[in-house]
Design an enzyme around this catalytic site. Structure first.
Site, mmCIF file in Angstrom:
data_model
loop_
_atom_site.group_PDB
_atom_site.id
_atom_site.type_symbol
_atom_site.label_atom_id
_atom_site.label_comp_id
_atom_site.label_asym_id
_atom_site.label_seq_id
_atom_site.Cartn_x
_atom_site.Cartn_y
_atom_site.Cartn_z
ATOM 1 C CB ILE A 118 -1.756 -5.764 -2.121
ATOM 2 C CG1 ILE A 118 -2.598 -4.849 -1.341
ATOM 3 C CG2 ILE A 118 -2.275 -5.864 -3.816
ATOM 4 C CD1 ILE A 118 -2.468 -3.426 -1.308
ATOM 5 C CB SER B 17 -1.002 4.676 -3.955
ATOM 6 O OG SER B 17 -1.620 5.030 -2.789
ATOM 7 C CE1 TYR C 93 3.831 4.340 -1.497
ATOM 8 C CE2 TYR C 93 2.001 5.574 -0.990
ATOM 9 C CZ TYR C 93 2.573 4.473 -1.397
ATOM 10 O OH TYR C 93 1.663 3.266 -1.531
ATOM 11 C CE LYS D 205 3.122 2.865 -4.913
ATOM 12 N NZ LYS D 205 3.345 1.686 -5.345
ATOM 13 C CB THR E 136 -1.242 -4.697 3.841
ATOM 14 O OG1 THR E 136 -0.757 -3.088 3.677
ATOM 15 C CG2 THR E 136 -2.202 -4.988 2.859
#
Ligand code: NAP
Length: 283
Positions: free
Chosen positions: A48, A173, A186, A190, A221
């Site tokens: 990204i 995210s 995580y 975010k 990705t």
């Protein structure tokens, strides 16, 4: 199935970039919307961040790319310069103070200041629940994903002020809106990016600097490989992402919105989050 659909759309993106009406044979149109502006994108040698760096440069900005590994920086710079774009690069692990300082020095040496900072670099070193995380894991994820963007911005800020149209883009995210079972810390890091966006937008508004947030869904990705394999089995998110628009997201899907948020067309937008997920997780 998802992979096959994604391959088709990757092809579309590459041919579309070659046909961009904004670009001249030297890569950028001097009348482009971001002409002569300076942009720094962290974690921008692939995925990204790389797509954002390419798009900002196509739209006229001088772009400084960075990531942890010199060979990746060299490859990204060579690729983008080969497309006629104004791009330089330096190594910057965003969690290391000396690397952030080097990035600031590089920007000042080459450009004397900057207009746009895109904080894209992030890590996830734990596939598991929040309470399974060691203290080291907490520290690493929160340092790289949450503290580093704020610390880098504080180092860059003196060189962004008084340039007329400063913009900061933080990268969150979909996991902030729809937490994933195996991405505990995580998810939290975010979610913190949404709070950081709102808070910094208040603090920097008097300086004329806008702060907004990109919220990617599942984008194809290297980073999302784990989500698409290990996490996806227990999550409905990949289906939600692909069902409406019948494809996986590609890095380029995230790039245009960032260019827009940097541009004068977004001059009255700050503190906002933009979901790029193929569906909306919000009301
Ligand atoms: P990616 O394809 O794996 O690329 C990550 C980039 O960041 C690489 O250039 C990598 O290069 C660099 N990097 C990694 N750790 C770094 C560090 N500590 N300091 C500086 N650079 C670092 O990742 P991506 O999927 O594009 O993800 C980019 C951002 O989007 C992240 O913030 C991620 O949380 C967010 N996001 C992604 C998805 C998705 O589905 N892909 C979904 C939601 C949110 P080096 O290895 O050379 O450092």
């Amino acid at each position: 199935m998802l992979q096959a659909v994604a391959r088709v759309h990757r092809g579309l993106f590459h041919s579309r970039a070659g046909l961009s009406v904004r670009m001249s044979s030297t890569g950028i149109n001097p009348k482009s919307v971001l002409a002569n502006r300076v942009a720094v994108v962290t974690g921008s040698t692939e995925g990204i961040g790389f797509a954002i760096a390419r798009r900002l440069a196509q739209d006229g900005a001088h772009v400084v790319v960075s990531s942890r590994k010199q060979q990746n920086v060299d490859r990204a710079v060579a690729t983008l310069q080969g497309e006629g774009l104004s791009v330089t690069g330096t190594v910057c692990h965003v969690g290391k103070a000396e690397d952030r300082e080097r990035l600031v020095t590089k920007v000042l040496e080459h450009h004397g200041g900057l207009d746009f900072l895109v904080c894209n670099a992030a890590v996830n070193i734990l596939v598991g629940g929040t309470l399974k995380a060691s203290e080291e894991m907490w520290d690493k994820i929160l340092t790289v994903n949450v503290k580093s963007p704020a610390l880098l911005l504080s180092q860059m800020l003196p060189h962004m002020e008084n340039r007329g149209m400063g913009a900061v883009i933080l990268v969150s995210s979909l996991a902030a809106y729809i937490p994933q079972v195996k991405l505990g810390v995580y998810n939290i890091s975010k979610t913190a990016m949404l709070g950081l966006t709102r808070t910094l937008s208040l603090e920097l508004a008097p300086k004329g600097i806008r702060v907004n947030c990109l919220v990617p869904g599942i984008i194809e990705t290297r980073f999302s490989q784990v989500v698409r394999t290990q996490v996806a089995a227990e999550s409905e998110i990949p289906d939600m992402c692909s069902v409406l628009l019948h494809r996986l997201g590609q890095p380029e899907d995230c790039a245009g919105i960032v260019s827009f948020l940097c541009s004068p067309d977004a001059s009255y937008i700050t503190g906002e989050s933009f979901v790029v997920a193929g569906f909306s997780p919000r009301l």
